[in-house]
Scaffold this active site. Structure first.
Site, PDB file in Angstrom:
ATOM      1  N   ASP A 262      -8.563   1.534   9.241  1.00 48.63           N
ATOM      2  CA  ASP A 262      -7.449   0.830   8.603  1.00 48.63           C
ATOM      3  C   ASP A 262      -7.712  -0.667   8.715  1.00 48.63           C
ATOM      4  O   ASP A 262      -7.923  -1.175   9.814  1.00 48.63           O
ATOM      5  CB  ASP A 262      -6.159   1.215   9.344  1.00 48.63           C
ATOM      6  CG  ASP A 262      -4.909   0.636   8.695  1.00 48.63           C
ATOM      7  OD1 ASP A 262      -4.986  -0.459   8.083  1.00 48.63           O
ATOM      8  OD2 ASP A 262      -3.855   1.265   8.819  1.00 48.63           O
ATOM      9  N   ILE A 263      -7.679  -1.341   7.594  1.00 46.16           N
ATOM     10  CA  ILE A 263      -7.984  -2.782   7.583  1.00 46.16           C
ATOM     11  C   ILE A 263      -7.023  -3.577   8.477  1.00 46.16           C
ATOM     12  O   ILE A 263      -7.414  -4.587   9.063  1.00 46.16           O
ATOM     13  CB  ILE A 263      -7.972  -3.305   6.111  1.00 46.16           C
ATOM     14  CG1 ILE A 263      -8.547  -4.721   6.015  1.00 46.16           C
ATOM     15  CG2 ILE A 263      -6.597  -3.289   5.487  1.00 46.16           C
ATOM     16  CD1 ILE A 263      -9.970  -4.765   5.628  1.00 46.16           C
TER      17      ILE A 263
ATOM     18  N   ASN B  31      -2.477  -7.945  -6.256  1.00 45.78           N
ATOM     19  CA  ASN B  31      -2.378  -8.013  -7.722  1.00 45.78           C
ATOM     20  C   ASN B  31      -2.183  -9.472  -8.125  1.00 45.78           C
ATOM     21  O   ASN B  31      -1.886 -10.319  -7.295  1.00 45.78           O
ATOM     22  CB  ASN B  31      -1.256  -7.108  -8.252  1.00 45.78           C
ATOM     23  CG  ASN B  31       0.080  -7.423  -7.596  1.00 45.78           C
ATOM     24  OD1 ASN B  31       0.611  -8.515  -7.754  1.00 45.78           O
ATOM     25  ND2 ASN B  31       0.601  -6.479  -6.817  1.00 45.78           N
TER      26      ASN B  31
ATOM     27  N   GLY C   8      -0.991   0.815  -1.143  1.00 48.08           N
ATOM     28  CA  GLY C   8      -2.353   0.746  -0.604  1.00 48.08           C
ATOM     29  C   GLY C   8      -2.512  -0.309   0.479  1.00 48.08           C
ATOM     30  O   GLY C   8      -1.653  -0.475   1.360  1.00 48.08           O
ATOM     31  N   VAL C   9      -3.618  -1.036   0.402  1.00 49.50           N
ATOM     32  CA  VAL C   9      -3.929  -2.083   1.379  1.00 49.50           C
ATOM     33  C   VAL C   9      -2.813  -3.133   1.402  1.00 49.50           C
ATOM     34  O   VAL C   9      -2.375  -3.588   2.471  1.00 49.50           O
ATOM     35  CB  VAL C   9      -5.274  -2.754   1.009  1.00 49.50           C
ATOM     36  CG1 VAL C   9      -5.532  -3.972   1.864  1.00 49.50           C
ATOM     37  CG2 VAL C   9      -6.418  -1.761   1.132  1.00 49.50           C
ATOM     38  N   ASP C  10      -2.378  -3.533   0.222  1.00 50.18           N
ATOM     39  CA  ASP C  10      -1.350  -4.574   0.081  1.00 50.18           C
ATOM     40  C   ASP C  10      -0.074  -4.183   0.845  1.00 50.18           C
ATOM     41  O   ASP C  10       0.483  -4.982   1.612  1.00 50.18           O
ATOM     42  CB  ASP C  10      -1.055  -4.719  -1.424  1.00 50.18           C
ATOM     43  CG  ASP C  10      -0.564  -6.100  -1.810  1.00 50.18           C
ATOM     44  OD1 ASP C  10      -0.453  -6.962  -0.923  1.00 50.18           O
ATOM     45  OD2 ASP C  10      -0.290  -6.298  -3.016  1.00 50.18           O
TER      46      ASP C  10
ATOM     47  N   GLY D  36      -8.691   1.834  -5.387  1.00 49.63           N
ATOM     48  CA  GLY D  36      -7.513   2.680  -5.197  1.00 49.63           C
ATOM     49  C   GLY D  36      -6.711   2.731  -6.483  1.00 49.63           C
ATOM     50  O   GLY D  36      -7.150   3.304  -7.494  1.00 49.63           O
ATOM     51  N   VAL D  37      -5.552   2.089  -6.459  1.00 48.60           N
ATOM     52  CA  VAL D  37      -4.644   2.052  -7.613  1.00 48.60           C
ATOM     53  C   VAL D  37      -5.374   1.571  -8.874  1.00 48.60           C
ATOM     54  O   VAL D  37      -5.116   2.065  -9.977  1.00 48.60           O
ATOM     55  CB  VAL D  37      -3.453   1.110  -7.299  1.00 48.60           C
ATOM     56  CG1 VAL D  37      -2.564   0.921  -8.513  1.00 48.60           C
ATOM     57  CG2 VAL D  37      -2.627   1.645  -6.127  1.00 48.60           C
ATOM     58  N   TYR D  38      -6.323   0.638  -8.740  1.00 46.00           N
ATOM     59  CA  TYR D  38      -6.977   0.045  -9.908  1.00 46.00           C
ATOM     60  C   TYR D  38      -8.124   0.892 -10.469  1.00 46.00           C
ATOM     61  O   TYR D  38      -8.679   0.575 -11.528  1.00 46.00           O
ATOM     62  CB  TYR D  38      -7.453  -1.373  -9.599  1.00 46.00           C
ATOM     63  CG  TYR D  38      -6.332  -2.410  -9.622  1.00 46.00           C
ATOM     64  CD1 TYR D  38      -5.024  -2.058  -9.950  1.00 46.00           C
ATOM     65  CD2 TYR D  38      -6.574  -3.746  -9.322  1.00 46.00           C
ATOM     66  CE1 TYR D  38      -4.000  -2.988  -9.980  1.00 46.00           C
ATOM     67  CE2 TYR D  38      -5.553  -4.687  -9.355  1.00 46.00           C
ATOM     68  CZ  TYR D  38      -4.270  -4.306  -9.681  1.00 46.00           C
ATOM     69  OH  TYR D  38      -3.263  -5.241  -9.709  1.00 46.00           O
TER      70      TYR D  38
HETATM   71  N1  AR6 Z   1      -7.167   0.134   5.117  1.00 42.30           N
HETATM   72  C1  AR6 Z   1      -8.353   0.222   4.456  1.00 42.30           C
HETATM   73  N2  AR6 Z   1      -8.467   0.729   3.220  1.00 42.30           N
HETATM   74  C2  AR6 Z   1      -7.351   1.179   2.618  1.00 42.30           C
HETATM   75  C3  AR6 Z   1      -6.070   1.122   3.234  1.00 42.30           C
HETATM   76  C4  AR6 Z   1      -6.016   0.578   4.548  1.00 42.30           C
HETATM   77  N3  AR6 Z   1      -4.851   0.470   5.213  1.00 42.30           N
HETATM   78  N4  AR6 Z   1      -5.147   1.631   2.365  1.00 42.30           N
HETATM   79  C5  AR6 Z   1      -5.824   2.004   1.252  1.00 42.30           C
HETATM   80  N5  AR6 Z   1      -7.146   1.737   1.396  1.00 42.30           N
HETATM   81  P1  AR6 Z   1      -5.814  -0.238  -3.182  1.00 42.30           P
HETATM   82  P2  AR6 Z   1      -6.742  -1.736  -5.574  1.00 42.30           P
HETATM   83  C6  AR6 Z   1      -8.265   1.926   0.444  1.00 42.30           C
HETATM   84  O1  AR6 Z   1      -5.024   0.672  -4.034  1.00 42.30           O
HETATM   85  O2  AR6 Z   1      -7.385  -0.546  -6.153  1.00 42.30           O
HETATM   86  C7  AR6 Z   1      -1.591  -2.389  -4.830  1.00 42.30           C
HETATM   87  O3  AR6 Z   1      -0.387  -1.832  -5.237  1.00 42.30           O
HETATM   88  C8  AR6 Z   1      -8.026   2.806  -0.758  1.00 42.30           C
HETATM   89  O4  AR6 Z   1      -8.247   4.167  -0.416  1.00 42.30           O
HETATM   90  O5  AR6 Z   1      -5.177  -0.782  -1.951  1.00 42.30           O
HETATM   91  O6  AR6 Z   1      -7.495  -3.047  -5.603  1.00 42.30           O
HETATM   92  C9  AR6 Z   1      -1.697  -3.889  -5.099  1.00 42.30           C
HETATM   93  O7  AR6 Z   1      -0.439  -4.521  -5.007  1.00 42.30           O
HETATM   94  C10 AR6 Z   1      -9.057   2.277  -1.727  1.00 42.30           C
HETATM   95  O8  AR6 Z   1     -10.353   2.817  -1.438  1.00 42.30           O
HETATM   96  O9  AR6 Z   1      -6.314  -1.546  -4.020  1.00 42.30           O
HETATM   97  C11 AR6 Z   1      -2.256  -3.937  -6.484  1.00 42.30           C
HETATM   98  O10 AR6 Z   1      -1.229  -3.820  -7.466  1.00 42.30           O
HETATM   99  C12 AR6 Z   1      -9.120   0.775  -1.420  1.00 42.30           C
HETATM  100  O11 AR6 Z   1      -8.557   0.645  -0.111  1.00 42.30           O
HETATM  101  C13 AR6 Z   1      -3.163  -2.738  -6.554  1.00 42.30           C
HETATM  102  O12 AR6 Z   1      -2.643  -1.813  -5.593  1.00 42.30           O
HETATM  103  C14 AR6 Z   1      -8.354  -0.122  -2.374  1.00 42.30           C
HETATM  104  O13 AR6 Z   1      -7.158   0.529  -2.797  1.00 42.30           O
HETATM  105  C15 AR6 Z   1      -4.576  -3.064  -6.161  1.00 42.30           C
HETATM  106  O14 AR6 Z   1      -5.363  -1.910  -6.331  1.00 42.30           O
END
Ligand code: AR6
Length: 179
Positions: A16-17, A30, A38-40, A127-129
């Site tokens: 976890d980051i 975003n 997700g991470v955000d 992730g979401v993107y």
């Molecule tokens: N620690 C490490 N990696 C993680 C964690 C964590 N706690 N949580 C998820 N991941 P994402 P994006 C992974 O969706 O695709 C948000 O709503 C996840 O499995 O966080 O750039 C923002 O507000 C994936 O492999 O980021 C934006 O609107 C990676 O981190 C949008 O999502 C990135 O997933 C950004 O989407």
């Protein structure tokens, strides 16, 4: 898994980051810097409301896709959070690779400008993107390698991958890069 580049470290870990004890952690934000899942979501939850208050005050216009901005890190153990904006995946013909590369590159530049020797990053965009992780991992690691070769301020780049699938994709890309 880790490799040494000019005596500096490029590392992959599963986790976890928000647990990372480094100078700067990178958020998958975003362009409105509005928070999300997700991470955000995890960063704002663990870091507390001061991070969002600072992004709203300092960056009211948000942050363009392919770029990044920096804030303090609230109650996280890092000193800074770098909010990077990856592109939404639209099939690969809309400049996604250049935008993903520049989101990573700008994150490293900001870390260096703020004297951060250690930086932890997630798989931006994957992730979401919807960015395909096998392609994203090559871009992420290629950008990291270039910064480690060029900028002595950065001593450690750690990619923190969520789950075995993401880790496996990055590990394969790192083997390719190191070969
Ligand atoms: N620690 C490490 N990696 C993680 C964690 C964590 N706690 N949580 C998820 N991941 P994402 P994006 C992974 O969706 O695709 C948000 O709503 C996840 O499995 O966080 O750039 C923002 O507000 C994936 O492999 O980021 C934006 O609107 C990676 O981190 C949008 O999502 C990135 O997933 C950004 O989407």
């Amino acid at each position: 898994m880790q490799v040494s580049i000019h005596g500096r470290t490029l590392e992959l870990t599963q986790g976890d980051i928000t647990d990372q004890k480094v100078d700067a952690i990178v958020n998958a934000a975003n362009s409105h810097l509005a928070g999300g899942g997700g991470v955000d979501g995890a960063i704002h939850r663990r870091g507390g409301p001061t991070i969002m208050a600072e992004t709203m005050r300092r960056y009211p216009e948000g942050c363009p896709t392919g770029s990044a901005v920096i804030t303090s890190a609230g109650s996280l153990s890092a000193r800074y959070v770098i909010h990077a904006v990856a592109p939404v995946w639209k099939g690969g013909q809309k400049g996604e690779s250049g935008l993903l590369d520049s989101a990573f590159r700008r994150s490293f530049e900001l870390a260096s400008a703020h004297n951060c020797g250690q930086i932890a990053l997630p798989a931006l965009g994957c992730g979401v993107y919807g960015y395909p992780i096998d392609q994203a991992s090559r871009i992420a690691l290629g950008t990291a390698k270039r910064i480690l070769e060029a900028d002595p301020t950065i001593e450690l780049v750690r990619f923190v991958l969520f789950g075995e699938g993401a880790y496996g994709a990055f590990a394969a890309a790192l083997e390719e890069l190191a070969a």
